[in-house]
Design an enzyme around this catalytic site. Structure first.
Site, short mmCIF file in Angstrom:
data_model
loop_
_atom_site.label_atom_id
_atom_site.label_comp_id
_atom_site.label_asym_id
_atom_site.label_seq_id
_atom_site.Cartn_x
_atom_site.Cartn_y
_atom_site.Cartn_z
N ASP A 178 -2.95 4.74 12.05
CA ASP A 178 -2.33 5.72 11.16
C ASP A 178 -2.14 7.01 11.97
O ASP A 178 -2.55 7.11 13.12
CB ASP A 178 -3.16 5.96 9.90
CG ASP A 178 -2.31 6.54 8.77
OD1 ASP A 178 -1.20 7.05 9.07
OD2 ASP A 178 -2.73 6.50 7.61
C1 BGC Z 1 -0.19 8.19 6.14
C2 BGC Z 1 0.57 6.90 6.35
C3 BGC Z 1 1.95 7.18 6.86
C4 BGC Z 1 1.83 7.99 8.13
C5 BGC Z 1 3.15 8.31 8.79
C6 BGC Z 1 -0.13 9.10 7.34
O1 BGC Z 1 -0.64 10.35 7.09
O2 BGC Z 1 -1.54 7.89 5.83
O3 BGC Z 1 0.61 6.18 5.16
O4 BGC Z 1 2.63 5.98 7.08
O5 BGC Z 1 1.19 9.21 7.84
O6 BGC Z 1 3.87 9.22 8.07
#
Ligand code: BGC
Length: 736
Positions: A274
């Site tokens: 993530d």
């Molecule tokens: C979130 C994800 C997301 C990623 C990219 C993160 O903060 O937890 O779900 O896909 O950011 O934007």
């Protein structure tokens, strides 16, 4: 010998170390997505992060949550390829969660359809729009089972039930990627990312990013099921969770990622961290340095470092210090290149990108019609004293409330969609009844009362034949980092509701929000409550369709609505425990109770009304199922009302005895049945041994011989049941 294609193996032989490391690195497209900026400008902001230029031209992927411009994306890819020695195209990834340009209802809402179709339609639509803009991968579906509506991210997921989670997972993956691997090359498909692996929905206290503390039993029995369905459906990527499992951050958790995800679930695709989460392993104080965090993530099998700048800084050192092997790096890079190959990017890195296509696809009539159907199917009629459906024969309709006017009704995870494109509540009414006089009054701000606004709203309510009172949450109140300790409507909205209903009892409360809310007080006096969620581009039209009866509400709650925040977590598939209190009442001592509230929710999982009434009779369940066989259970459903209607018939099972505690009820089947007034139909479900399996004390997955209760009914509160026995074999007497 690895399983990569000859092309990927040839590339792996030709690539320099920097070229390989570059593939594992993902940066945000914003670094070079400013209008007119060429990719050359990349070096500006990124050199500040001390990334060597020879790596910059070898980056594997970018995340693009802003631009929907195919020409800009084409330019970026073209310029990148001019600089990339081996001509390995960039992967464009984005958070397309419930819409690219055409916004569908939030995922929790679409799960409330109890039907895979809206999700399937959504995912196909989003894939067509996004691929035409040059996007290849979406960071969706989010499959985190969640029981805690304080957590703002419940809006992104499938709710509290693993059966619905599995249904959603399959529909998202098929919709984005197509029915088989070859379809990924098509110009209207995206690769799907299952996220967040795993257990994110169980953050302590519903606090986003907090630790999770679930047992392996909970993980396997509830959390992993949707992920397994997604892996089996062929999802190309998985994203790790920000959270921990058994005290180890998911991103560096070898047991979770290597043993369970890759080993047991058989996931072969790309594992992406993530956002910055490899770096953040350090924040858990289980890695003393960034390099150690990278080593944990490499060992856990994480291929791409999203926006973390860890791999790019650490992999060379890890190799030099023999803390990782070149085979590990080749595996990581090989998987990323394989994804590019499956998407057809080596043959045509620009496949499908075209302004003509985006002009034709974005918000086109067909996509809008699908979004409207999805919104109709997602809304849940929570209560109705007979006010709905309302006749279109009205002169004046008052649309009152902070969510009724020009406001974002798309929700928080729709950054590519423009809320200006969405049909607002008042516009939906205008479209439905062009001749009507539609009065629009805010009544209050979301959090602040305003005497003058309140007064105007009450006056408008008095003049109207019908009031639509649009309350709920502001779009940014649910979503990531949007945890709350208060799930009630704000005091000023409640004041408005009381005043408006008093002024005109022909008032329908419309809720536009992203999480189950405390509706206890509102449900005490509102004549009708329609849960609309954040309904997307066609929201206003879909609301009018339901309110005026052109379409019947068929949505059912995929998450329980508690009486109050103190009841959370509230979920129907709770375990059978020794002190269970079926009445839920506070007046029972030394059993499960709150002294001031029921233990049951205000609106139960599976609940949702239509415009007619159904009855159930004649539940028929055979006495026994022989292991390996199956049985058919049935029930007659009748439409007792005077309108045609569609009932969502729900099958629940309860295992009477097991090795470990098991749920009070588990949803195992859903059927939509449309009946004319007075019509009845026999509805049957097949029960197989597979449906009776659970994880035992040693985590083996099988079914025990013994008694199972079968319930068929309207929602999870169904009480009538019949029992069958799972038997290992026929008794000798019955064998011939
Ligand atoms: C979130 C994800 C997301 C990623 C990219 C993160 O903060 O937890 O779900 O896909 O950011 O934007």
């Amino acid at each position: 010998m690895n399983s990569f294609s000859p092309r990927v193996n040839t590339l792996l032989k030709e690539m320099t170390l920097n070229e390989k490391i570059g593939q594992t690195f993902q940066i945000v497209a914003g670094f070079y997505h400013e209008e007119g900026i060429k990719i050359e400008d990349l070096t500006g902001p990124i050199t500040d992060e001390t990334v060597a230029e020879d790596v910059l031209w070898n980056i594997g992927s970018i995340i693009d949550n802003a631009s929907c411009d195919p020409e800009r994306n084409r330019r970026v890819q073209e310029t990148f390829l001019e600089h990339n020695r081996l001509g390995i195209p960039l992967l464009f990834m984005a958070d397309i969660i419930h819409g690219y340009k055409t916004c569908f209802p939030i995922p929790l809402a679409m799960t409330c359809a109890f039907d895979p179709e809206p999700v399937l339609e959504y995912a196909r639509t989003a894939a067509a729009e996004a691929r035409a803009a040059g996007i290849h991968v979406t960071f969706s579906p989010m499959l985190d089972l969640s029981r805690d509506c304080r957590w703002g991210r419940v809006m992104e997921g499938p709710g509290e039930d693993p059966f619905l989670g599995e249904m959603a997972a399959r529909a998202y993956v098929e919709g984005y990627q197509g029915a088989n691997e070859d379809e990924l090359k098509r110009q209207d498909r995206l690769a799907a990312t299952l996220k967040h692996f795993a257990g994110y929905g169980f953050v302590m206290g519903g606090r986003d990013y907090d630790e999770t503390d679930i047992t392996e039993h909970t993980l396997r029995e509830y959390v992993l099921r949707a992920f397994k369905a997604g892996v089996d459906a062929g999802a190309e990527l998985v994203m790790s969770s920000f959270t921990t499992f058994e005290g180890v951050p998911a991103n560096g958790n070898k047991k979770l990622m290597q043993d369970i995800l890759r080993g047991e679930l058989g996931f072969k695709g790309v594992l992406i961290s993530d956002c910055g989460s490899i770096n953040r392993i350090q924040g858990y104080h289980v890695a003393a340095s960034g390099k150690e965090a990278s080593r944990m993530a490499v060992d856990a099998g994480c291929d791409i470092d999203m926006m973390g700048f860890r791999y790019i800084n650490d992999i060379k050192t890890l190799l030099a210090e023999k803390k990782m092997t070149m085979e590990q790096l080749d595996e990581m890079v090989g998987r990323i290149l394989t994804l590019k190959e499956k998407l057809g990017l080596f043959e045509d890195p620009f496949k499908g990108i075209s302004k003509e296509r985006t002009d034709a696809l974005y918000l086109c009539e067909d996509h809008r019609a699908k979004a409207r159907r999805a919104a109709q199917k997602s809304m849940v009629l929570l209560q109705n004293n007979g006010l709905l459906p309302f006749s279109k024969d009205v002169k004046t309709v008052a649309v009152i409330g902070p969510n009724g006017g020009d406001i974002n009704i798309n929700g928080n995870w729709s950054s590519h969609c423009d809320c200006k494109d969405s049909v607002k509540v008042y516009e939906g009414v205008q479209n439905a009844i062009p001749g009507a006089n539609v009065l629009l009054e805010r009544g209050c701000e979301f959090t602040a009362r305003d005497e003058a606004l309140l007064h105007r709203a009450v006056e408008a309510a008095k003049q109207a034949d019908l009031v639509l009172l649009a309350l709920g949450e502001k779009d940014c109140w649910s979503g990531e980092a949007c945890s709350t300790t208060n799930i009630a409507l704000t005091p000023c909205q409640m004041e408005l509701a009381r005043a408006v209903v008093k002024a005109n009892p022909k008032t329908v409360a419309l809720l536009i929000n992203g999480r189950p809310m405390d509706l206890t007080e509102l449900s005490g006096f509102a004549p009708a409550i329609l849960e609309c969620w954040f309904p997307g581009t066609e929201g206003g039209n879909a609301i009018a369709d339901l309110v005026f009866g052109d379409v019947e509400p068929t949505g059912r709650l995929a998450m329980s609505f508690p009486y109050c925040v103190g009841q959370v977590p509230t979920y129907y598939n709770r375990s059978q425990v020794s002190h269970y209190n079926p009445s839920g009442s506070p007046n029972v001592w030394f059993q499960l109770r709150y002294s001031n509230c029921s233990i049951h929710p205000r609106f139960a999982f599976g609940h949702g009304l239509g415009y007619t009434k159904f009855s159930y009779k004649g539940l028929t369940v055979p006495a026994a199922m022989i292991r390996g066989g199956e049985i058919t259970v049935s029930c007659t459903v009748a439409n007792e009302g005077d309108r045609p209607g569609t009932e969502t018939v729900q099958l629940y099972l309860r295992d009477e005895f097991a090795q470990v505690i098991r749920p009070l009820k588990e949803l195992k089947g859903v059927q939509k049945v449309t009946l004319q007034p007075g019509e009845e139909r026999l509805v049957s479900f097949t029960i197989t041994e597979e449906m009776l399996k659970y994880h035992h004390r040693d985590f083996s997955f099988c079914a025990d011989a013994g008694a199972f209760q079968v319930f068929i009914g309207h929602d999870s509160t169904v009480e009538e049941y019949k029992v069958f026995e799972l038997k290992d074999e026929y008794p000798a007497a019955e064998r011939q």
